[in-house]
Scaffold this active site. Sequence first.
Site, PDB file in Angstrom:
ATOM      1  CG  HIS A 162      47.804  71.807  50.148  1.00 28.73           C
ATOM      2  ND1 HIS A 162      48.610  72.678  49.467  1.00 28.73           N
ATOM      3  CD2 HIS A 162      46.651  72.472  50.404  1.00 28.73           C
ATOM      4  CE1 HIS A 162      47.972  73.829  49.304  1.00 28.73           C
ATOM      5  NE2 HIS A 162      46.787  73.731  49.862  1.00 28.73           N
ATOM      6  CE  LYS A 209      48.794  79.390  55.042  1.00 32.37           C
ATOM      7  NZ  LYS A 209      48.167  80.692  54.703  1.00 32.37           N
ATOM      8  CB  VAL A 227      53.443  72.276  57.134  1.00 30.39           C
ATOM      9  CG1 VAL A 227      54.809  71.842  56.613  1.00 30.39           C
ATOM     10  CG2 VAL A 227      52.636  71.049  57.572  1.00 30.39           C
ATOM     11  NE  ARG A 238      46.416  84.408  47.784  1.00 25.80           N
ATOM     12  CZ  ARG A 238      45.247  83.966  48.258  1.00 25.80           C
ATOM     13  NH1 ARG A 238      45.180  83.386  49.433  1.00 25.80           N
ATOM     14  NH2 ARG A 238      44.137  84.110  47.549  1.00 25.80           N
TER      15      ARG A 238
END
Length: 279
Positions: free
Chosen positions: A37, A150, A177, A188
């Site tokens: 993030h 992702k 990343v 998660r």
Amino acid sequence: MRVVRTLPTLTRAIAALRMRRARIALVPTMGALHDGHLSLVRLAQKRAERVIVSIFVNPTQFAPNEDFRSYPRTFASDRKALAAHRVDLVWAPSAETMYPEGFGTKIVPEGAALAGLEDAFRPHFFAGVATVVAKLLIQCDPDVAIFGDKDYQQLKVITRLARDLNLKTRIIGAPIVREKDGLARSSRNVYLTPDERKAAPTLYRVLKECAAQIAAAQPLGAVLDEGRAAITRAGFTLDYIEARHSETLEPIGSLRDGPIRLLVAARIGRTRLIDNVGV
Ligand code: PAF
């Protein structure tokens, strides 16, 4: 850094951010922030003078049997990390602000949202994502919005949504990343037991091996069959490993029909992981 929780305050705060014609970037998140993030935040800062990060665990993109209740919520540390990154504004609405009494509108995307990947295993997911992302884009009215590669199918669905609804926001994808051993960063990952964590980088390793073989013109079907077997041997229950056209996400028969994206989703213990690579 301001933390804003109501729509009237958001509207005023954005008007203030827009002073002197500053460009605004939005990074939509569900919190539980990690380096992935924060890399989106850094990219946002390159693309705009002002950066808004939204934190909202969106109930409508979780099915009743999924992890909405247990989804990691780490607002205090998220806030600290965003302040350290000199984010301008955190938009953290409540569920009642996003979905007030009587809320009755849903965006049900088609196209890439029906590619037979995530949608085949999480049929509720893209309507939930499309509806909340459309709301976030309308509320924050950013010049650009950044989403991670992702969630590759999600990125394609949102790019199409912005175009189809004539939203002026430019959607930008940001590279995945990874941990040192290759595991894609995900909120998660905290669910993984030590043994599952050891097995988890298999997904990326297999994707890379498959991509190398496909690039070397090995037959696609056989390469993916080997990939499936390797992932299952590592203790995963495989949802899919697929070679798709990078833009349309349509099934692809050979390298000539590319560019190709390899996408995987698999479950280990109680954790479902997704990943993808380009060929
Ligand atoms: O990718 C996510 O974190 C979520 O799906 C998003 C885009 C913030 C919508 O809730």
